[in-house]
Design a protein around this motif. Sequence first.
Motif: not given
Lengths: 247, 244
Positions: B213-234
């Motif tokens: 359950q924790a890993i599942d929750l983490a990967s959802r959080g990671i996806q949000t952060i990941y999109n934010m990082e890409k936005e920052t770079l671009k």
Amino acid sequence: MLSNENNNKKLYYQERTIVSPGDLIAEGAFQIPWSPYIYKIENKYYSSVVGIFEPKENRFEVIPLKGSFYYPKIGDTVIGLVEDIETYGWIVDIKAPYSAYLPGSSLLGRSVNIGEDIRKYIDVGDYVIAKVENFDRTIDPILSVKGKGLGRIIHGNIIDIMPVKIPRVIGKNKSMMEVLTTETGCEMLVAQNGRVWANCPSKEMEDILIFSIDKIEHESHIKGLTDRIKNFIQEKKGELGVTESKA
Amino acid sequence: MSQNQKPKLILENGLRTDGRKPDELRPMKMEIGVLKNADGSSIIEVGNTKIIAAVYGPKEIHPRHLALPGRATIRVRYHMMPFSTDERKSPSPSRREIEISKVIREALESSILVEQFPRSSIDVFMEVIQADAGTRLASLMAASLAVVDAGIPVKDIIAAVAVGKADGVIVLDLNEPEDMWGEADLPVAMMPSINQVNLIQMNGNLTPEEFKQAIDLASRGIQTIYNMEKETLKSKYIEFKEES
């Protein structure tokens, strides 16, 4: 997103899109040359840098937007800064992760005599135009100054830019270089390692050239760069003309 | 946090001490290219945690004997500034900082395409300006962004978030009291588009179900952060496009 479907080949981005590392850019059996900016897992291609996606018929490439180092390639013309002197040659900085060696025999055309001070030919702090004679993963680059136009630089100025922007300063079929040289009247040599040598008729022209190259470096990802640079130089020349007549 | 007694981590209304829902991230801010002298740099804020990272290289390695014949050597320094905590921290690298440097180095090594630069070195520096839980992951993300900013080829950007258990509830992105008093802390760092894990550590106890359950929750959080990082770079380049 655009997908060009033929023989299971797919491109996921349109021309001139900005991609970032980890972006899936293409899928399928492509025949593309190895590039440090593309990372492949099975038949999926990912970008490995922040860059511009550039599809070309059956191929595609990623043009990086940043990169302050130069990866040496045999045959490239480079401008090096002499860092140190050894008994038989010079240690030269070419903005690469490896320092280059320029053997004394390459300049003198004979072997260096024992006890001879090669400092009198090239000293620390001098710039040299040279060719990369030898380099691979296991050895540091070896330079050569044999050939026309190579050797110690005695006049002119050096402009330092990011090595990944060099193709933009040259332009397609040297179009950008053409604009820069004809508009400013400067003599130019663009070396692959991110250094530009320029010899200008006047201080003003030199300043304009430096400003232009700076503009190219910062705006290389925006369309119509050559025309904008042309206008920019003419504008600057106009400004200078006004100030000169006032003075 | 000078409390000596365990506070209530999950309030009556189901919210956490800082008013977040259990699956809510802390507010985040990131920026690249903040330092002029470094080849690549970034600053990142995750809640009250604030990290600055700088990257130099690939460059020639000194001392020479550290060079590896087939790939670049990565040297990492994670450091907390003396004023980053509520009680002054000695500026000398502690045992904990040395360990975190190693952990971050290993996580970074799996993302950078190190084989492209044999016999060279890539130096990464991270300074914790303000610490409030999750500094190792924030530092890792800052380092990853700084490496990309330096133009060094990587497999993917690293996105990371901690999950844990506080008062029996699986919570995302732990804050300081949850980190200190919670039952478990599980930092996870991933490269989302190629689906690989860079770093995973665990402190405390979780049942196998809770872990999933924790890993599942983490990967959802990671996806949000990941999109934010890409936005920052671009975004740095899109700005220019609009101007012209």
